[in-house]
Design a protein around this motif. Structure first.
Motif, PDB file in Angstrom:
ATOM      1  N   ASN A   1       0.885  -1.088  -0.053  1.00  0.00           N
ATOM      2  CA  ASN A   1      -0.093   0.006  -0.082  1.00  0.00           C
ATOM      3  C   ASN A   1       0.913   1.311  -0.038  1.00  0.00           C
ATOM      4  OD1 ASN A   1      -2.597  -1.226   0.095  1.00  0.00           O
ATOM      5  ND2 ASN A   1      -2.237  -1.794   2.458  1.00  0.00           N
ATOM      6  N   PRO A   2       0.498   2.353  -0.661  1.00  0.00           N
ATOM      7  CA  PRO A   2       0.989   3.624  -0.460  1.00  0.00           C
ATOM      8  C   PRO A   2       1.658   3.860   1.023  1.00  0.00           C
ATOM      9  CG  PRO A   2      -0.899   4.021  -1.733  1.00  0.00           C
ATOM     10  CD  PRO A   2      -1.081   2.824  -0.934  1.00  0.00           C
ATOM     11  N   SER A   3       2.827   4.149   1.260  1.00  0.00           N
ATOM     12  CA  SER A   3       3.467   4.362   2.554  1.00  0.00           C
ATOM     13  C   SER A   3       4.802   4.883   2.307  1.00  0.00           C
ATOM     14  CB  SER A   3       3.534   2.969   3.396  1.00  0.00           C
ATOM     15  OG  SER A   3       4.144   1.903   2.585  1.00  0.00           O
ATOM     16  N   GLN A   4       5.358   5.247   3.349  1.00  0.00           N
ATOM     17  CA  GLN A   4       6.939   5.809   3.181  1.00  0.00           C
ATOM     18  C   GLN A   4       7.816   4.630   2.928  1.00  0.00           C
ATOM     19  OE1 GLN A   4       8.032   8.230   6.398  1.00  0.00           O
ATOM     20  NE2 GLN A   4       6.330  10.000   5.965  1.00  0.00           N
ATOM     21  N   ALA A   5       7.872   3.527   3.670  1.00  0.00           N
ATOM     22  CA  ALA A   5       8.641   2.532   3.794  1.00  0.00           C
ATOM     23  C   ALA A   5       8.413   1.344   4.082  1.00  0.00           C
ATOM     24  CB  ALA A   5       9.837   2.944   4.353  1.00  0.00           C
ATOM     25  N   ILE A   6       8.942  -0.088   3.464  1.00  0.00           N
ATOM     26  CA  ILE A   6       8.593  -1.189   3.867  1.00  0.00           C
ATOM     27  C   ILE A   6       9.988  -1.957   4.373  1.00  0.00           C
ATOM     28  CG2 ILE A   6       7.987  -3.499   2.938  1.00  0.00           C
ATOM     29  CD1 ILE A   6       5.972  -2.095   1.244  1.00  0.00           C
ATOM     30  N   ASP A   7       9.847  -2.448   5.685  1.00  0.00           N
ATOM     31  CA  ASP A   7      10.962  -3.065   6.040  1.00  0.00           C
ATOM     32  C   ASP A   7      10.681  -4.574   6.056  1.00  0.00           C
ATOM     33  OD1 ASP A   7      12.678  -0.977   6.409  1.00  0.00           O
ATOM     34  OD2 ASP A   7      12.117  -0.491   8.376  1.00  0.00           O
ATOM     35  N   LEU A   8      11.167  -5.609   5.553  1.00  0.00           N
ATOM     36  CA  LEU A   8      10.931  -6.910   5.570  1.00  0.00           C
ATOM     37  C   LEU A   8      12.330  -7.618   6.243  1.00  0.00           C
ATOM     38  CD1 LEU A   8       9.280  -7.288   2.172  1.00  0.00           C
ATOM     39  CD2 LEU A   8       8.178  -7.333   4.162  1.00  0.00           C
ATOM     40  N   ASP A   9      11.964  -8.566   7.127  1.00  0.00           N
ATOM     41  CA  ASP A   9      12.922  -9.447   7.733  1.00  0.00           C
ATOM     42  C   ASP A   9      12.689 -11.105   7.485  1.00  0.00           C
ATOM     43  OD1 ASP A   9      14.606  -7.316   8.866  1.00  0.00           O
ATOM     44  OD2 ASP A   9      12.815  -6.972  10.254  1.00  0.00           O
ATOM     45  N   PHE A  10      13.558 -11.660   6.868  1.00  0.00           N
ATOM     46  CA  PHE A  10      13.351 -13.261   6.588  1.00  0.00           C
ATOM     47  C   PHE A  10      14.128 -13.877   7.423  1.00  0.00           C
ATOM     48  CE2 PHE A  10      11.436 -10.951   3.021  1.00  0.00           C
ATOM     49  CZ  PHE A  10      10.398 -11.353   2.881  1.00  0.00           C
ATOM     50  N   PHE A  11      13.982 -14.950   7.962  1.00  0.00           N
ATOM     51  CA  PHE A  11      14.628 -16.246   8.557  1.00  0.00           C
ATOM     52  C   PHE A  11      14.716 -17.405   7.829  1.00  0.00           C
ATOM     53  CE2 PHE A  11      15.614 -19.765  11.175  1.00  0.00           C
ATOM     54  CZ  PHE A  11      16.918 -19.345  11.690  1.00  0.00           C
ATOM     55  N   LEU A  12      15.556 -17.740   6.937  1.00  0.00           N
ATOM     56  CA  LEU A  12      15.499 -19.168   6.071  1.00  0.00           C
ATOM     57  C   LEU A  12      16.019 -20.140   7.070  1.00  0.00           C
ATOM     58  CD1 LEU A  12      17.204 -18.121   2.838  1.00  0.00           C
ATOM     59  CD2 LEU A  12      14.772 -18.105   3.447  1.00  0.00           C
ATOM     60  N   ASN A  13      15.401 -21.159   6.857  1.00  0.00           N
ATOM     61  CA  ASN A  13      15.720 -22.675   7.642  1.00  0.00           C
ATOM     62  C   ASN A  13      16.776 -23.343   6.968  1.00  0.00           C
ATOM     63  OD1 ASN A  13      14.139 -22.639   9.832  1.00  0.00           O
ATOM     64  ND2 ASN A  13      12.341 -23.643   8.631  1.00  0.00           N
ATOM     65  N   PRO A  14      17.837 -23.894   7.678  1.00  0.00           N
ATOM     66  CA  PRO A  14      18.748 -24.673   6.809  1.00  0.00           C
ATOM     67  C   PRO A  14      18.360 -25.975   6.727  1.00  0.00           C
ATOM     68  CG  PRO A  14      19.314 -24.407   9.376  1.00  0.00           C
ATOM     69  CD  PRO A  14      18.198 -23.741   9.151  1.00  0.00           C
ATOM     70  N   ILE A  15      18.827 -26.302   5.534  1.00  0.00           N
ATOM     71  CA  ILE A  15      18.335 -27.977   5.026  1.00  0.00           C
ATOM     72  C   ILE A  15      19.588 -28.837   5.564  1.00  0.00           C
ATOM     73  CG2 ILE A  15      18.114 -29.433   2.923  1.00  0.00           C
ATOM     74  CD1 ILE A  15      16.656 -27.180   1.780  1.00  0.00           C
ATOM     75  N   TYR A  16      19.081 -29.921   6.163  1.00  0.00           N
ATOM     76  CA  TYR A  16      20.214 -31.038   6.461  1.00  0.00           C
ATOM     77  C   TYR A  16      20.033 -32.439   5.634  1.00  0.00           C
ATOM     78  CZ  TYR A  16      20.868 -27.541  10.299  1.00  0.00           C
ATOM     79  OH  TYR A  16      21.133 -26.636  11.207  1.00  0.00           O
ATOM     80  N   GLU A  17      21.288 -32.986   5.434  1.00  0.00           N
ATOM     81  CA  GLU A  17      21.175 -34.346   4.828  1.00  0.00           C
ATOM     82  C   GLU A  17      21.130 -35.317   6.154  1.00  0.00           C
ATOM     83  OE1 GLU A  17      24.003 -37.175   2.480  1.00  0.00           O
ATOM     84  OE2 GLU A  17      23.386 -35.465   1.483  1.00  0.00           O
ATOM     85  N   CYS A  18      19.875 -35.928   6.004  1.00  0.00           N
ATOM     86  CA  CYS A  18      19.753 -37.153   7.035  1.00  0.00           C
ATOM     87  C   CYS A  18      19.702 -38.553   6.423  1.00  0.00           C
ATOM     88  CB  CYS A  18      18.461 -36.828   7.841  1.00  0.00           C
ATOM     89  SG  CYS A  18      18.402 -35.281   8.645  1.00  0.00           S
ATOM     90  N   LYS A  19      20.097 -39.489   7.408  1.00  0.00           N
ATOM     91  CA  LYS A  19      20.121 -40.776   6.866  1.00  0.00           C
ATOM     92  C   LYS A  19      19.118 -41.673   7.574  1.00  0.00           C
ATOM     93  CE  LYS A  19      23.169 -44.595   5.135  1.00  0.00           C
ATOM     94  NZ  LYS A  19      24.491 -45.025   5.039  1.00  0.00           N
ATOM     95  N   PHE A  20      18.311 -42.495   7.051  1.00  0.00           N
ATOM     96  CA  PHE A  20      17.504 -43.308   7.893  1.00  0.00           C
ATOM     97  C   PHE A  20      17.983 -44.682   7.584  1.00  0.00           C
ATOM     98  CE2 PHE A  20      15.163 -39.300   7.441  1.00  0.00           C
ATOM     99  CZ  PHE A  20      14.576 -39.249   8.626  1.00  0.00           C
ATOM    100  N   ILE A  21      18.060 -45.435   8.702  1.00  0.00           N
ATOM    101  CA  ILE A  21      18.567 -46.860   8.607  1.00  0.00           C
ATOM    102  C   ILE A  21      17.907 -47.818   9.425  1.00  0.00           C
ATOM    103  CG2 ILE A  21      20.708 -48.414   9.005  1.00  0.00           C
ATOM    104  CD1 ILE A  21      22.232 -45.932   8.903  1.00  0.00           C
ATOM    105  N   THR A  22      17.395 -48.976   8.944  1.00  0.00           N
ATOM    106  CA  THR A  22      16.404 -49.874   9.820  1.00  0.00           C
ATOM    107  C   THR A  22      17.310 -51.297   9.220  1.00  0.00           C
ATOM    108  OG1 THR A  22      14.636 -50.596  10.524  1.00  0.00           O
ATOM    109  CG2 THR A  22      14.775 -50.230   8.394  1.00  0.00           C
ATOM    110  N   ASP A  23      17.106 -52.258  10.390  1.00  0.00           N
ATOM    111  CA  ASP A  23      17.391 -53.713  10.036  1.00  0.00           C
ATOM    112  C   ASP A  23      16.370 -54.554  10.199  1.00  0.00           C
ATOM    113  OD1 ASP A  23      20.158 -53.415   9.743  1.00  0.00           O
ATOM    114  OD2 ASP A  23      20.605 -53.365  11.888  1.00  0.00           O
ATOM    115  N   GLU A  24      15.041 -53.789  10.522  1.00  0.00           N
ATOM    116  CA  GLU A  24      13.732 -54.508  10.608  1.00  0.00           C
ATOM    117  C   GLU A  24      13.220 -54.744   9.182  1.00  0.00           C
ATOM    118  OE1 GLU A  24      12.672 -55.130  13.396  1.00  0.00           O
ATOM    119  OE2 GLU A  24      13.661 -53.994  14.757  1.00  0.00           O
ATOM    120  N   PRO A  25      12.598 -56.053   9.018  1.00  0.00           N
ATOM    121  CA  PRO A  25      12.481 -56.356   7.706  1.00  0.00           C
ATOM    122  C   PRO A  25      10.645 -55.853   7.281  1.00  0.00           C
ATOM    123  CG  PRO A  25      12.479 -58.327   9.073  1.00  0.00           C
ATOM    124  CD  PRO A  25      13.023 -57.248   9.660  1.00  0.00           C
TER     125      PRO A  25
END
Length: 160
Positions: free
Chosen positions: A75-99
């Motif tokens: 909307n018409p205004s003087q200024a817009i300040d935006l702050d964003f926080f990004l979530n990191p992405i992690y590599e995960c490994k899932f393991i099981t010996d259950e058949p």
């Protein structure tokens, strides 16, 4: 000088359409690519950028982090300040010996092999485990670093 109502309406609409709003964008982490309406406007932090009133689409992207999409009605205004926080992405490994188990994560990923690697956004994820089509376990896992998850049954399915 007397202006007609229609002239005033045109003047108002033109001033609304051509007024520029000061835009400031900060992110954590810094040096994140910022796209405004599909155009890369630089890396964060963004200061002293100007945009027109109206609907705008922001995309925030950085390798190793979950991308973020954000739509904003300016909307018409003087200024817009935006702050964003990004979530990191992690590599995960899932393991099981259950058949014979079938795993499902967040209703999106499904596997029935003994080992799988997934890239997951930091946060809570719902792991569901099935055997012969029946849900046998459900738990929330918290991803906050690259991790290896070893799954085993808490009790034998043959126990009553």
């Amino acid at each position: 000088m007397i202006l007609k109502e229609s002239t005033l309406t045109v003047v108002f609409i033109l001033s609304f359409c051509f007024s520029q709003i000061k835009l400031k964008v900060n992110t954590i982490p810094k040096k994140v690519n910022i796209y405004l309406d599909g155009t890369n406007i630089g890396k964060s932090p963004i200061n002293n950028r100007y945009i027109n009133p109206g609907v705008h689409r922001f995309e925030i992207k950085k390798k190793g982090y979950a991308p973020l999409k954000y739509e904003l009605l300016v909307n018409p205004s003087q200024a817009i300040d935006l702050d964003f926080f990004l979530n990191p992405i992690y590599e995960c490994k899932f393991i099981t010996d259950e058949p014979g188990l079938v795993f499902q994560l967040n209703g999106e990923h499904q596997w029935d092999v003994k080992s799988v690697r997934l890239k997951l956004e930091a946060g809570d994820h719902l792991l569901r485990v099935f055997k012969i089509g029946e849900l046998i376990d459900e738990q929330t896992i918290v991803v906050d670093q690259p991790k290896r998850y070893k799954y085993f049954l808490k009790k034998s399915l043959n126990e009553n």
